[in-house]
Design a protein around this motif. Structure first.
Motif, PDB file in Angstrom:
ATOM      1  N   THR A  27     -15.906  -5.004  -3.812  1.00  0.00           N
ATOM      2  CA  THR A  27     -15.821  -4.887  -2.354  1.00  0.00           C
ATOM      3  C   THR A  27     -14.515  -4.251  -1.899  1.00  0.00           C
ATOM      4  O   THR A  27     -14.300  -4.078  -0.703  1.00  0.00           O
ATOM      5  N   SER A  28     -13.633  -3.923  -2.822  1.00  0.00           N
ATOM      6  CA  SER A  28     -12.354  -3.248  -2.534  1.00  0.00           C
ATOM      7  C   SER A  28     -11.464  -4.035  -1.569  1.00  0.00           C
ATOM      8  O   SER A  28     -10.822  -3.458  -0.684  1.00  0.00           O
ATOM      9  N   ILE A  29     -11.439  -5.349  -1.723  1.00  0.00           N
ATOM     10  CA  ILE A  29     -10.533  -6.137  -0.891  1.00  0.00           C
ATOM     11  C   ILE A  29      -9.133  -6.064  -1.480  1.00  0.00           C
ATOM     12  O   ILE A  29      -8.959  -5.791  -2.668  1.00  0.00           O
ATOM     13  N   ARG A  30      -8.145  -6.296  -0.663  1.00  0.00           N
ATOM     14  CA  ARG A  30      -6.761  -6.239  -1.126  1.00  0.00           C
ATOM     15  C   ARG A  30      -6.445  -7.455  -1.976  1.00  0.00           C
ATOM     16  O   ARG A  30      -6.679  -8.587  -1.563  1.00  0.00           O
ATOM     17  N   THR A  31      -5.902  -7.211  -3.166  1.00  0.00           N
ATOM     18  CA  THR A  31      -5.618  -8.310  -4.089  1.00  0.00           C
ATOM     19  C   THR A  31      -4.141  -8.416  -4.439  1.00  0.00           C
ATOM     20  O   THR A  31      -3.716  -9.427  -4.969  1.00  0.00           O
ATOM     21  N   GLY A  32      -3.370  -7.360  -4.200  1.00  0.00           N
ATOM     22  CA  GLY A  32      -1.967  -7.372  -4.574  1.00  0.00           C
ATOM     23  C   GLY A  32      -1.744  -7.082  -6.043  1.00  0.00           C
ATOM     24  O   GLY A  32      -0.655  -7.292  -6.567  1.00  0.00           O
ATOM     25  N   ALA A  33      -2.777  -6.588  -6.740  1.00  0.00           N
ATOM     26  CA  ALA A  33      -2.667  -6.329  -8.172  1.00  0.00           C
ATOM     27  C   ALA A  33      -1.631  -5.255  -8.477  1.00  0.00           C
ATOM     28  O   ALA A  33      -0.977  -5.296  -9.511  1.00  0.00           O
ATOM     29  N   LYS A  34      -1.467  -4.319  -7.564  1.00  0.00           N
ATOM     30  CA  LYS A  34      -0.489  -3.248  -7.785  1.00  0.00           C
ATOM     31  C   LYS A  34       0.910  -3.834  -7.911  1.00  0.00           C
ATOM     32  O   LYS A  34       1.696  -3.428  -8.763  1.00  0.00           O
ATOM     33  N   TYR A  35       1.217  -4.804  -7.082  1.00  0.00           N
ATOM     34  CA  TYR A  35       2.547  -5.405  -7.103  1.00  0.00           C
ATOM     35  C   TYR A  35       2.712  -6.375  -8.262  1.00  0.00           C
ATOM     36  O   TYR A  35       3.801  -6.552  -8.788  1.00  0.00           O
ATOM     37  N   LEU A  36       1.629  -7.020  -8.654  1.00  0.00           N
ATOM     38  CA  LEU A  36       1.707  -7.939  -9.786  1.00  0.00           C
ATOM     39  C   LEU A  36       1.843  -7.191 -11.103  1.00  0.00           C
ATOM     40  O   LEU A  36       2.430  -7.696 -12.055  1.00  0.00           O
ATOM     41  N   ARG A  37       1.297  -5.976 -11.188  1.00  0.00           N
ATOM     42  CA  ARG A  37       1.409  -5.180 -12.405  1.00  0.00           C
ATOM     43  C   ARG A  37       2.769  -4.518 -12.538  1.00  0.00           C
ATOM     44  O   ARG A  37       3.223  -4.222 -13.634  1.00  0.00           O
ATOM     45  N   SER A  38       3.438  -4.267 -11.429  1.00  0.00           N
ATOM     46  CA  SER A  38       4.716  -3.559 -11.489  1.00  0.00           C
ATOM     47  C   SER A  38       5.764  -4.423 -12.177  1.00  0.00           C
ATOM     48  O   SER A  38       5.710  -5.656 -12.144  1.00  0.00           O
ATOM     49  N   ARG A  39       6.724  -3.771 -12.819  1.00  0.00           N
ATOM     50  CA  ARG A  39       7.718  -4.522 -13.565  1.00  0.00           C
ATOM     51  C   ARG A  39       8.712  -5.179 -12.616  1.00  0.00           C
ATOM     52  O   ARG A  39       8.926  -4.711 -11.491  1.00  0.00           O
TER      53      ARG A  39
END
Length: 107
Positions: A27-39
């Motif tokens: 459903t393409s909801i915002r999860t914050g995964a981009k920030y959790l993956r960043s170092r």
């Protein structure tokens, strides 16, 4: 050429996510995964700024009374003296409730 059904694409996406260990988000909801993956930034910030040793820290760590003059502390005390002479210093602490500035503002 035959069209690919959306259910087949969804199952392919789900399989791809399980193979590459990514999160399945149809459903393409915002999860914050981009920030959790960043170092993390913290360790590199600590390594960037070197730890400086001050005279006060040297006295504290050594335990000896050395005759070292802390120029920064001397300058700070001079600045405080100049401010007090001009009337710009910190106000005195109130000894009693009547001495405080708040007591005069009540109606």
């Amino acid at each position: 050429m035959a069209a690919i059904t959306p259910s087949r694409l969804a199952s392919l996406t789900r399989l791809r996510c399980s193979l590459f260990q990514t999160s399945y988000n149809p459903t393409s909801i915002r999860t914050g995964a981009k920030y959790l993956r960043s170092r993390l930034v913290g360790p590199s910030m600590v390594n960037y700024y070197p730890e400086t040793l001050t005279v006060a820290q040297l006295r504290e760590w050594s335990g000896y009374k050395w005759d070292l003059i802390d120029q920064q502390e001397v300058q700070r005390l001079e600045d405080i003296g100049f401010k007090k002479a001009r009337g710009k210093g910190t106000p005195k602490k109130a000894k009693t409730p009547g001495d405080s500035r708040r007591a005069g503002k009540r109606r």
